[in-house]
Design a protein around this motif. Structure first.
Motif, PDB file in Angstrom:
ATOM      1  N   MET A   1      46.192   6.664   1.204  1.00 44.52           N
ATOM      2  CA  MET A   1      46.892   6.553  -0.061  1.00 44.52           C
ATOM      3  C   MET A   1      48.377   6.275   0.164  1.00 44.52           C
ATOM      4  O   MET A   1      49.011   5.627  -0.648  1.00 44.52           O
ATOM      5  N   LYS A   2      48.882   6.793   1.280  1.00 40.33           N
ATOM      6  CA  LYS A   2      50.294   6.568   1.579  1.00 40.33           C
ATOM      7  C   LYS A   2      50.579   5.083   1.776  1.00 40.33           C
ATOM      8  O   LYS A   2      51.658   4.603   1.414  1.00 40.33           O
ATOM      9  N   THR A   3      49.607   4.357   2.310  1.00 34.90           N
ATOM     10  CA  THR A   3      49.786   2.927   2.503  1.00 34.90           C
ATOM     11  C   THR A   3      49.949   2.214   1.169  1.00 34.90           C
ATOM     12  O   THR A   3      50.798   1.326   1.037  1.00 34.90           O
ATOM     13  N   HIS A   4      49.171   2.608   0.164  1.00 32.65           N
ATOM     14  CA  HIS A   4      49.284   1.986  -1.149  1.00 32.65           C
ATOM     15  C   HIS A   4      50.649   2.271  -1.778  1.00 32.65           C
ATOM     16  O   HIS A   4      51.222   1.402  -2.440  1.00 32.65           O
ATOM     17  N   ILE A   5      51.165   3.461  -1.569  1.00 38.89           N
ATOM     18  CA  ILE A   5      52.483   3.804  -2.116  1.00 38.89           C
ATOM     19  C   ILE A   5      53.562   2.953  -1.437  1.00 38.89           C
ATOM     20  O   ILE A   5      54.489   2.469  -2.099  1.00 38.89           O
ATOM     21  N   GLN A   6      53.434   2.743  -0.140  1.00 37.79           N
ATOM     22  CA  GLN A   6      54.386   1.890   0.568  1.00 37.79           C
ATOM     23  C   GLN A   6      54.281   0.440   0.094  1.00 37.79           C
ATOM     24  O   GLN A   6      55.300  -0.251  -0.040  1.00 37.79           O
ATOM     25  N   ILE A   7      53.064  -0.017  -0.182  1.00 39.36           N
ATOM     26  CA  ILE A   7      52.888  -1.380  -0.688  1.00 39.36           C
ATOM     27  C   ILE A   7      53.507  -1.521  -2.065  1.00 39.36           C
ATOM     28  O   ILE A   7      54.177  -2.518  -2.354  1.00 39.36           O
ATOM     29  N   VAL A   8      53.298  -0.525  -2.941  1.00 37.90           N
ATOM     30  CA  VAL A   8      53.899  -0.563  -4.281  1.00 37.90           C
ATOM     31  C   VAL A   8      55.417  -0.613  -4.174  1.00 37.90           C
ATOM     32  O   VAL A   8      56.081  -1.394  -4.866  1.00 37.90           O
ATOM     33  N   ALA A   9      55.987   0.218  -3.311  1.00 36.06           N
ATOM     34  CA  ALA A   9      57.441   0.230  -3.141  1.00 36.06           C
ATOM     35  C   ALA A   9      57.945  -1.123  -2.657  1.00 36.06           C
ATOM     36  O   ALA A   9      58.931  -1.662  -3.184  1.00 36.06           O
ATOM     37  N   THR A  10      57.257  -1.696  -1.682  1.00 33.85           N
ATOM     38  CA  THR A  10      57.661  -2.997  -1.149  1.00 33.85           C
ATOM     39  C   THR A  10      57.534  -4.087  -2.208  1.00 33.85           C
ATOM     40  O   THR A  10      58.420  -4.949  -2.323  1.00 33.85           O
ATOM     41  N   LEU A  11      56.457  -4.048  -2.992  1.00 35.11           N
ATOM     42  CA  LEU A  11      56.281  -5.058  -4.044  1.00 35.11           C
ATOM     43  C   LEU A  11      57.367  -4.956  -5.115  1.00 35.11           C
ATOM     44  O   LEU A  11      57.839  -5.973  -5.631  1.00 35.11           O
TER      45      LEU A  11
END
Length: 128
Positions: A1-11
């Protein structure tokens, strides 16, 4: 789930950076148009175009900054980053088509509770 949060932040950072680039392009194009009009002798019109360039470019840049700040806060793990990005995600829903996709993904990634962390409700035992 942490990966998705990092992707959202990057997007959100990328979307904010692209919006900021768009603001710079709008400012540059209007400034060039004002310069061309001014070189033709229409100084009043050039002044108005210059004011519009600064106002519109500044407004678009002001709209782009929250995405960059929110994405950075989410990546850095700030406590205010998650609610800030959720609000940005809600506002991005109106920006069809890329903002809508970003808003939906933001809601899914930040509000999703994995099965391992969901609260376990004990079964109800009938009274006999």
């Amino acid at each position: 789930m942490k990966t998705h949060i990092q992707i959202v932040a990057t997007l959100h950072i990328v979307m904010g950076a692209l919006s900021l680039l768009g603001a710079i392009v709008v400012f540059a194009c209007l400034s060039m148009a004002g310069g061309i009009v001014g070189s033709q002798g229409e100084h009043e019109a050039a002044t108005i175009i210059g004011i519009v360039a600064v106002a519109l470019g500044g407004f678009l840049a002001l709209l782009a900054l929250p995405g960059i700040i929110g994405g950075w806060a989410l990546l850095a793990g700030r406590s205010w980053g998650r609610p800030f990005v959720l609000v940005l995600g809600a506002l991005h829903l109106l920006n069809i088509p890329f903002g809508t996709a970003l808003g939906i993904y933001t809601f899914w990634a930040l509000l999703h509770v994995p099965q391992s962390q969901s609260p376990v409700i004990p079964p109800v035992q009938p009274i006999a």
